[in-house]
Design an enzyme around this catalytic site. Structure first.
Site, short mmCIF file in Angstrom:
data_model
loop_
_atom_site.label_atom_id
_atom_site.label_comp_id
_atom_site.label_asym_id
_atom_site.label_seq_id
_atom_site.Cartn_x
_atom_site.Cartn_y
_atom_site.Cartn_z
N TYR A 57 -13.20 13.22 -5.29
CA TYR A 57 -12.24 12.53 -6.17
C TYR A 57 -11.51 13.56 -7.05
CZ TYR A 57 -10.31 10.37 -10.27
OH TYR A 57 -9.44 10.05 -11.29
N SER B 150 -6.30 13.98 -14.32
CA SER B 150 -7.57 13.75 -15.00
C SER B 150 -8.13 15.06 -15.55
CB SER B 150 -8.55 13.19 -13.97
OG SER B 150 -9.86 13.19 -14.47
N ASP C 4 0.86 -1.18 0.00
CA ASP C 4 0.00 0.00 0.00
C ASP C 4 0.90 1.24 0.00
OD1 ASP C 4 -1.66 2.22 1.11
OD2 ASP C 4 -3.15 0.63 1.29
N THR D 274 -10.89 15.91 -15.17
CA THR D 274 -11.82 16.37 -14.14
C THR D 274 -11.29 17.63 -13.42
OG1 THR D 274 -13.26 15.53 -12.39
CG2 THR D 274 -10.97 14.94 -12.21
N ARG E 215 -27.21 13.21 -14.50
CA ARG E 215 -26.50 12.75 -13.30
C ARG E 215 -25.86 13.97 -12.64
NH1 ARG E 215 -21.82 8.32 -14.39
NH2 ARG E 215 -20.89 10.09 -15.46
N LYS F 154 -7.40 14.95 -7.16
CA LYS F 154 -6.49 15.03 -8.32
C LYS F 154 -5.92 16.45 -8.44
CE LYS F 154 -6.39 11.07 -9.30
NZ LYS F 154 -5.29 10.20 -9.62
N LEU G 18 -19.54 4.92 -18.76
CA LEU G 18 -20.38 4.58 -19.90
C LEU G 18 -19.94 3.31 -20.63
CD1 LEU G 18 -22.70 5.42 -21.78
CD2 LEU G 18 -21.01 6.68 -23.13
P1 NAD Z 1 -7.89 1.16 -11.26
O1 NAD Z 1 -8.73 1.16 -10.04
O2 NAD Z 1 -8.15 0.10 -12.29
O3 NAD Z 1 -6.34 1.07 -10.86
C1 NAD Z 1 -5.83 1.65 -9.68
C2 NAD Z 1 -4.99 0.59 -8.97
O4 NAD Z 1 -4.43 1.17 -7.80
C3 NAD Z 1 -5.82 -0.61 -8.52
O5 NAD Z 1 -5.21 -1.81 -8.96
C4 NAD Z 1 -5.83 -0.52 -6.98
O6 NAD Z 1 -5.85 -1.79 -6.38
C5 NAD Z 1 -4.54 0.26 -6.73
N1 NAD Z 1 -4.53 1.08 -5.50
C6 NAD Z 1 -5.48 1.94 -5.05
N2 NAD Z 1 -5.10 2.48 -3.87
C7 NAD Z 1 -3.87 1.98 -3.59
C8 NAD Z 1 -2.96 2.16 -2.53
N3 NAD Z 1 -3.23 2.96 -1.48
N4 NAD Z 1 -1.77 1.51 -2.55
C9 NAD Z 1 -1.47 0.68 -3.59
N5 NAD Z 1 -2.31 0.45 -4.62
C10 NAD Z 1 -3.50 1.09 -4.62
O7 NAD Z 1 -7.98 2.61 -11.91
P2 NAD Z 1 -7.46 3.12 -13.32
O8 NAD Z 1 -8.64 3.43 -14.16
O9 NAD Z 1 -6.40 2.23 -13.84
O10 NAD Z 1 -6.85 4.51 -12.87
C11 NAD Z 1 -5.46 4.70 -12.65
C12 NAD Z 1 -5.19 6.15 -12.32
O11 NAD Z 1 -5.67 6.98 -13.38
C13 NAD Z 1 -5.88 6.66 -11.06
O12 NAD Z 1 -4.99 7.54 -10.41
C14 NAD Z 1 -7.08 7.42 -11.58
O13 NAD Z 1 -7.47 8.43 -10.69
C15 NAD Z 1 -6.52 8.00 -12.87
N6 NAD Z 1 -7.54 8.30 -13.87
C16 NAD Z 1 -8.40 7.33 -14.29
C17 NAD Z 1 -9.36 7.63 -15.24
C18 NAD Z 1 -10.36 6.59 -15.72
O14 NAD Z 1 -11.39 6.96 -16.25
N7 NAD Z 1 -10.08 5.30 -15.58
C19 NAD Z 1 -9.45 8.93 -15.78
C20 NAD Z 1 -8.56 9.90 -15.32
C21 NAD Z 1 -7.60 9.56 -14.36
C1 WQD Z 2 -19.55 9.61 -19.93
C2 WQD Z 2 -20.91 10.11 -20.45
C3 WQD Z 2 -22.55 10.41 -18.71
C4 WQD Z 2 -22.89 6.16 -17.61
C5 WQD Z 2 -15.69 10.06 -15.30
C6 WQD Z 2 -15.14 10.81 -14.14
C7 WQD Z 2 -13.84 11.47 -14.50
C8 WQD Z 2 -12.86 10.48 -15.13
C9 WQD Z 2 -13.49 9.62 -16.18
C10 WQD Z 2 -11.27 9.70 -13.55
C11 WQD Z 2 -21.55 11.19 -19.58
C12 WQD Z 2 -22.98 9.31 -19.66
C13 WQD Z 2 -22.53 7.36 -18.22
C14 WQD Z 2 -24.24 5.68 -17.80
C15 WQD Z 2 -24.70 7.59 -19.17
N1 WQD Z 2 -12.36 9.55 -14.17
N2 WQD Z 2 -23.41 8.05 -18.99
N3 WQD Z 2 -25.07 6.42 -18.59
O1 WQD Z 2 -18.40 11.31 -16.28
O2 WQD Z 2 -17.04 11.90 -18.33
O3 WQD Z 2 -15.92 10.97 -16.37
O4 WQD Z 2 -14.73 9.07 -15.72
O5 WQD Z 2 -10.58 10.67 -13.45
O6 WQD Z 2 -13.34 12.03 -13.33
O7 WQD Z 2 -16.08 11.80 -13.74
O8 WQD Z 2 -17.34 9.50 -17.72
O9 WQD Z 2 -18.06 7.30 -18.54
O10 WQD Z 2 -19.05 8.18 -16.39
O11 WQD Z 2 -19.69 9.25 -18.56
O12 WQD Z 2 -25.50 8.22 -19.88
O13 WQD Z 2 -24.63 4.63 -17.27
O14 WQD Z 2 -21.83 8.99 -20.42
O15 WQD Z 2 -23.65 11.18 -18.31
O16 WQD Z 2 -22.22 12.05 -20.44
P1 WQD Z 2 -17.28 11.01 -17.17
P2 WQD Z 2 -18.53 8.46 -17.75
#
Ligand code: NAD
Ligand code: WQD
Length: 354
Positions: A158, A133, A67, A135, A303, A162, A209
């Site tokens: 969240y 992100s 961790d 976001t 949402r 970030k 989505l």
């Molecule tokens: P994920 O949950 O699949 O991967 C994250 C991994 O980190 C997991 O395997 C989890 O077990 C591990 N983890 C969490 N907390 C931990 C800790 N305290 N110590 C060690 N391991 C830990 O998520 P992902 O989609 O691969 O996202 C990876 C990164 O990208 C994250 O930082 C997320 O915020 C960022 N991100 C993701 C998205 C997305 O839509 N997937 C978008 C923008 C940013």
């Molecule tokens: C995409 C579009 C929804 C689900 C999120 C996080 C963001 C980033 C990526 C980590 C939107 C619509 C979705 C459903 C729907 N994560 N939708 N029905 O919201 O752009 O971003 O994931 O950093 O922080 O907020 O992605 O895939 O949830 O949604 O209509 O069941 O699909 O309203 O328009 P989003 P999403």
């Protein structure tokens, strides 16, 4: 230049795809994960995603169940290996959950990152790639979103975690010029590796989505609820910049190369997106074509916290990292479908989380 890279959260969706690309490029990869969101079959050495990465690449990953908040355990990994760069994926990432459990999100994502940065400093490792992100931009005031767009107007813990972490990284770079940090602002990562062996594996009902659509297609969910059809977009549904996970993973290699070749001093941010926006209905249509199955849907109310449209300016990454997304919507849908069809229950063959 071949290096030793430590990935935190390397067993997750983005981590595992990046580890695969790092291994293919010849790097030595050390992976840590606390497995809070990664499936690990009993009696196996590795979480399932990394086991499959080894199968695909024919190369080994060095793995520790650690961790990032556990300073002693983290320090011992740094003592064992001579690490050149850290790519930091580990975080909690569910927006809704973060509103219910803000302290867990701040503890994991912010305190965890601070512990990691402390251990890096103690071990004289100063190259860092951070998973940020889109976001952090909040509800965009102009499109496409450039890296200069204001940040911080995030509507949930969240997103704030970030944003705050980016601010910490900036302060760190100002305080000590040995640090070289690249923050990558991902737009909406989707898709899966071409092999169909690794992909996104959400627990329970998907928040996002693409995994929702693919679970409807494979028969795990009955219909997609589309959150709002009254946005100021072409068809009224939300528009996002979806990016293929393999392109995103390769973006990390470009960032890494810039760091280890000494092409950056201090802090820099880059958007990783395609620059194109697709609506929810576009995604449904393209996914139906890719899988040959109709996706039933209904419109429901918006949402909370959602925005109308969001897509990236990709110029800076193109110019300074030499990186540009190669895959389009067709591959995003086809590759997600291959993964979903071959692994209807994700990594756990017997998992039932309906
Ligand atoms: P994920 O949950 O699949 O991967 C994250 C991994 O980190 C997991 O395997 C989890 O077990 C591990 N983890 C969490 N907390 C931990 C800790 N305290 N110590 C060690 N391991 C830990 O998520 P992902 O989609 O691969 O996202 C990876 C990164 O990208 C994250 O930082 C997320 O915020 C960022 N991100 C993701 C998205 C997305 O839509 N997937 C978008 C923008 C940013
Ligand atoms: C995409 C579009 C929804 C689900 C999120 C996080 C963001 C980033 C990526 C980590 C939107 C619509 C979705 C459903 C729907 N994560 N939708 N029905 O919201 O752009 O971003 O994931 O950093 O922080 O907020 O992605 O895939 O949830 O949604 O209509 O069941 O699909 O309203 O328009 P989003 P999403």
């Amino acid at each position: 230049m071949l290096s030793t890279i430590l990935t935190t959260g390397g067993a997750g969706f983005i981590g595992s795809h990046t580890v695969l690309e790092l291994l293919n490029a010849g790097h030595n990869v050390i992976c840590i994960d606390n497995e809070c969101n990664a499936y690990h079959e009993k009696n196996e050495l590795l979480p399932e995603s990394l086991k499959r990465v080894e199968e695909i690449t024919g190369k080994n990953v060095t793995y520790y169940n650690v961790d990032i908040r556990d300073k002693n355990a983290l320090s011992s990994v740094f003592k064992k290996h001579k690490i050149d760069c850290v790519i930091h994926f580990a975080a909690l990432k569910a927006v809704g959950e973060s509103c219910r459990l803000p302290l867990q999100y701040y503890q994991n994502n912010i305190t965890g990152t601070s512990v990691l940065l402390e251990v890096m400093t103690e071990n004289q490792v100063f190259n860092f790639v951070y998973s940020s992100s889109a976001t952090v931009y909040g509800d965009p005031i102009f499109l496409p979103i450039t890296e200069e767009h204001p940040t911080g107007a995030c509507t949930n813990p969240y997103g704030k975690s970030k944003y705050f972490t980016e601010e910490i990284l900036k302060d760190l770079c100002v305080s000590d010029n040995r640090w070289n940090v690249i923050s990558l602002r991902y737009f909406n990562p989707v898709g899966a590796h071409k092999s169909g062996k690794i992909g996104e594996d959400p627990n329970g009902e998907p928040n996002n989505l693409m995994p929702y659509i693919s679970q409807v297609a494979v028969g795990k969910r009955t219909l997609l609820r589309i959150f709002g059809n009254d946005y100021a977009t072409e068809d009224g549904t939300g528009v996002r910049d979806y990016i293929h996970i393999v392109d995103l993973a390769q973006g990390h290699l470009s960032a890494l190369n810039k760091l280890i070749e000494g092409g950056l001093r201090g802090f820099a941010v880059y958007n990783l997106g395609t620059g194109k926006g697709y609506s929810v209905l576009d995604m449904v249509k393209n996914f139906s074509t890719a899988c040959g199955i109709d996706i039933p849907y209904e419109f429901t109310s918006r949402r909370d916290g959602d925005i109308a449209a969001c897509y990236a300016s990709t110029e800076k990454a193109e110019k300074e990292l030499g990186w540009k997304a190669k895959y389009g919507i067709k591959e995003m849908c086809e590759d997600t479908w291959r993964w979903q069809k071959n692994n209807p229950n994700g990594f756990a063959a017997l998992k039932s989380d309906l």
